[in-house]
Design a protein around this motif. Structure first.
Motif, PDB file in Angstrom:
ATOM      1  N   GLY A 295     -31.495 -15.798  38.435  1.00 60.37           N
ATOM      2  CA  GLY A 295     -30.473 -14.778  38.646  1.00 60.37           C
ATOM      3  C   GLY A 295     -29.741 -14.412  37.369  1.00 60.37           C
ATOM      4  O   GLY A 295     -29.374 -13.248  37.159  1.00 60.37           O
ATOM      5  N   ALA A 296     -29.526 -15.397  36.492  1.00 58.68           N
ATOM      6  CA  ALA A 296     -28.858 -15.122  35.211  1.00 58.68           C
ATOM      7  C   ALA A 296     -29.736 -14.235  34.339  1.00 58.68           C
ATOM      8  O   ALA A 296     -29.243 -13.292  33.697  1.00 58.68           O
ATOM      9  N   ARG A 297     -31.048 -14.506  34.313  1.00 62.82           N
ATOM     10  CA  ARG A 297     -31.965 -13.675  33.524  1.00 62.82           C
ATOM     11  C   ARG A 297     -32.007 -12.242  34.045  1.00 62.82           C
ATOM     12  O   ARG A 297     -32.182 -11.287  33.276  1.00 62.82           O
ATOM     13  N   ALA A 298     -31.845 -12.090  35.374  1.00 54.69           N
ATOM     14  CA  ALA A 298     -31.865 -10.755  35.975  1.00 54.69           C
ATOM     15  C   ALA A 298     -30.528 -10.036  35.840  1.00 54.69           C
ATOM     16  O   ALA A 298     -30.413  -8.862  36.195  1.00 54.69           O
ATOM     17  N   GLY A 299     -29.508 -10.741  35.331  1.00 59.72           N
ATOM     18  CA  GLY A 299     -28.191 -10.141  35.187  1.00 59.72           C
ATOM     19  C   GLY A 299     -27.373 -10.157  36.466  1.00 59.72           C
ATOM     20  O   GLY A 299     -26.274  -9.601  36.510  1.00 59.72           O
ATOM     21  N   THR A 300     -27.890 -10.824  37.510  1.00 60.35           N
ATOM     22  CA  THR A 300     -27.185 -10.891  38.793  1.00 60.35           C
ATOM     23  C   THR A 300     -26.150 -12.009  38.806  1.00 60.35           C
ATOM     24  O   THR A 300     -25.075 -11.864  39.399  1.00 60.35           O
ATOM     25  N   PHE A 301     -26.475 -13.145  38.161  1.00 53.99           N
ATOM     26  CA  PHE A 301     -25.590 -14.300  38.130  1.00 53.99           C
ATOM     27  C   PHE A 301     -25.012 -14.507  36.733  1.00 53.99           C
ATOM     28  O   PHE A 301     -25.598 -14.058  35.737  1.00 53.99           O
ATOM     29  N   VAL A 302     -23.912 -15.225  36.669  1.00 55.34           N
ATOM     30  CA  VAL A 302     -23.346 -15.576  35.364  1.00 55.34           C
ATOM     31  C   VAL A 302     -24.286 -16.558  34.669  1.00 55.34           C
ATOM     32  O   VAL A 302     -24.994 -17.327  35.320  1.00 55.34           O
ATOM     33  N   PRO A 303     -24.325 -16.575  33.343  1.00 54.82           N
ATOM     34  CA  PRO A 303     -25.280 -17.414  32.606  1.00 54.82           C
ATOM     35  C   PRO A 303     -24.796 -18.850  32.430  1.00 54.82           C
ATOM     36  O   PRO A 303     -24.594 -19.318  31.307  1.00 54.82           O
ATOM     37  N   SER A 304     -24.603 -19.573  33.518  1.00 53.39           N
ATOM     38  CA  SER A 304     -24.158 -20.970  33.435  1.00 53.39           C
ATOM     39  C   SER A 304     -24.892 -21.805  34.479  1.00 53.39           C
ATOM     40  O   SER A 304     -24.278 -22.489  35.305  1.00 53.39           O
ATOM     41  N   ALA A 305     -26.224 -21.748  34.473  1.00 51.64           N
ATOM     42  CA  ALA A 305     -27.016 -22.344  35.538  1.00 51.64           C
ATOM     43  C   ALA A 305     -26.761 -23.834  35.712  1.00 51.64           C
ATOM     44  O   ALA A 305     -26.577 -24.310  36.838  1.00 51.64           O
ATOM     45  N   GLU A 306     -26.728 -24.588  34.617  1.00 50.29           N
ATOM     46  CA  GLU A 306     -26.587 -26.036  34.733  1.00 50.29           C
ATOM     47  C   GLU A 306     -25.244 -26.425  35.336  1.00 50.29           C
ATOM     48  O   GLU A 306     -25.162 -27.213  36.277  1.00 50.29           O
ATOM     49  N   GLY A 307     -24.171 -25.881  34.790  1.00 53.08           N
ATOM     50  CA  GLY A 307     -22.856 -26.220  35.310  1.00 53.08           C
ATOM     51  C   GLY A 307     -22.667 -25.765  36.744  1.00 53.08           C
ATOM     52  O   GLY A 307     -22.113 -26.501  37.574  1.00 53.08           O
ATOM     53  N   LEU A 308     -23.122 -24.573  37.057  1.00 50.78           N
ATOM     54  CA  LEU A 308     -22.988 -24.061  38.424  1.00 50.78           C
ATOM     55  C   LEU A 308     -23.842 -24.852  39.403  1.00 50.78           C
ATOM     56  O   LEU A 308     -23.459 -25.044  40.559  1.00 50.78           O
ATOM     57  N   ALA A 309     -25.016 -25.298  38.964  1.00 50.36           N
ATOM     58  CA  ALA A 309     -25.875 -26.090  39.843  1.00 50.36           C
ATOM     59  C   ALA A 309     -25.173 -27.389  40.234  1.00 50.36           C
ATOM     60  O   ALA A 309     -25.248 -27.825  41.397  1.00 50.36           O
ATOM     61  N   ARG A 310     -24.474 -28.002  39.292  1.00 56.18           N
ATOM     62  CA  ARG A 310     -23.740 -29.232  39.603  1.00 56.18           C
ATOM     63  C   ARG A 310     -22.612 -28.948  40.589  1.00 56.18           C
ATOM     64  O   ARG A 310     -22.394 -29.703  41.547  1.00 56.18           O
ATOM     65  N   GLN A 311     -21.912 -27.862  40.372  1.00 57.19           N
ATOM     66  CA  GLN A 311     -20.819 -27.530  41.284  1.00 57.19           C
ATOM     67  C   GLN A 311     -21.331 -27.182  42.678  1.00 57.19           C
ATOM     68  O   GLN A 311     -20.791 -27.647  43.692  1.00 57.19           O
ATOM     69  N   LEU A 312     -22.367 -26.365  42.725  1.00 52.27           N
ATOM     70  CA  LEU A 312     -22.862 -25.896  44.012  1.00 52.27           C
ATOM     71  C   LEU A 312     -23.499 -27.031  44.815  1.00 52.27           C
ATOM     72  O   LEU A 312     -23.254 -27.159  46.021  1.00 52.27           O
ATOM     73  N   THR A 313     -24.292 -27.882  44.165  1.00 49.32           N
ATOM     74  CA  THR A 313     -24.902 -28.992  44.903  1.00 49.32           C
ATOM     75  C   THR A 313     -23.848 -29.990  45.370  1.00 49.32           C
ATOM     76  O   THR A 313     -23.954 -30.540  46.470  1.00 49.32           O
ATOM     77  N   ALA A 314     -22.828 -30.216  44.541  1.00 46.26           N
ATOM     78  CA  ALA A 314     -21.747 -31.116  44.958  1.00 46.26           C
ATOM     79  C   ALA A 314     -20.999 -30.538  46.156  1.00 46.26           C
ATOM     80  O   ALA A 314     -20.606 -31.268  47.084  1.00 46.26           O
TER      81      ALA A 314
END
Length: 303
Positions: free
Chosen positions: A237-256
């Protein structure tokens, strides 16, 4: 099960792989249709390449045969799709080389143990209970799983395989990262018997890992597959410009956030449930994940 679409290019290969499994394991079409919960006529059409197997049907086939949906669809367990492949100690392990009957017995034992542990708790399930549930002897249980601890380990690997199969089957054609992220979340909600059992196994493994360091590597490898699946989707999603470019940090927040909400739902916390959990997660995605918050809300509500 989700509705199948008309057969398309590439479905002949899937049909051929399923036919090979029926021949390998000695299934008749009637028995196999009953085992996967599919009308025999529909199975016949799918095997002939005139009807596409639905996602839920592929998951059921993978479960009954011990294969992965990835292999059914792409010919390889490790084919790259929109979800992460299990790795390390989390890879589903079938019985060592042996007769087809031994493989089927092991799968029957694991299925019974998985259901019993999920429904009654690891420490309340005895070997005799598993033997009674799957119609075999305690000696057979000990042959395939020498210790009760191994049953819990395999139950977790079974969890990983179920989730992996479900995600490969459902997410393969969801090209839009936003739609795929919402679908991925939906596939993880503790709604329905199967998903509640998966969550029960996860919660028990978390508790055991907190006090047993020997179990942590398996837990880490198992959880890593889920984490990587979320991170992959966020990165797309970040590469497509749909999501903010913070995949690692957001993945930790979202999975938690998924973990915490899921535990509340499973514990029956007042005011919680799968629908409430979905709403909170969608709100987080809208506020923290979308590059421009609120820009896709109307599209999802009307689509």
């Amino acid at each position: 099960m989700s509705a199948p679409r008309p057969a398309a290019r590439g479905d002949d290969a899937v049909a051929s792989r399923v036919r090979e499994l029926l021949e390998r394991d000695g299934w008749t079409q009637r028995r196999f249709a009953a085992a996967i919960g599919l009308d025999e006529t529909k199975l016949s059409k799918s095997l002939a390449g005139r009807r596409r197997f639905a996602a839920g049907e592929l998951v059921a086939i993978a479960d009954v045969t011990g294969e992965t949906v990835n292999r059914l669809l792409h010919g390889r367990d490790d084919a790259r799709t929109h979800t992460a492949v299990p790795g390390g100690t989390a890879v589903h392990r079938d019985a060592p080389a042996g007769t087809r009957g031994a493989l089927q017995t092991r799968r029957r034992i694991l299925d019974a143990a998985w259901r019993l542990i999920a429904d009654h708790g690891y420490h309340r399930v005895r070997t005799a209970d598993v033997a009674q549930a799957c119609g075999t002897s305690p000696a057979a249980i000990h042959y395939h799983f020498p210790t009760r601890s191994e049953l819990l380990d395999e139950a977790l690997r079974h969890n990983v395989k179920l989730a992996f199969d479900r995600q490969v089957a459902e997410l393969g054609e969801v090209a839009d990262p936003y739609g795929r992220l919402l679908a991925l979340i939906d596939l993880q909600l503790p709604a329905g018997e199967l998903l509640r059992r998966e969550w029960s196994i996860w919660i028990q493994v978390w508790a055991e890992s907190a006090i047993d360091p020997a179990r942590r590597e398996l837990y880490w490898d198992s959880y890593d597959r889920w984490y990587r699946s979320v991170a992959m989707t966020l990165a797309d999603g970040a590469r497509a410009g749909t999501f903010v470019p913070s995949a690692e940090g957001l993945a930790r927040q979202l999975t938690a956030l998924v973990d915490g909400l899921g535990i509340q739902v499973m514990a029956g916390t007042p005011g919680t449930g799968p629908d409430e959990m979905r709403a909170v997660l969608h709100d987080f995605i809208d506020r923290a994940v979308l590059a421009v918050p609120g820009t896709i809300t109307d599209r999802t509500e009307t689509g």
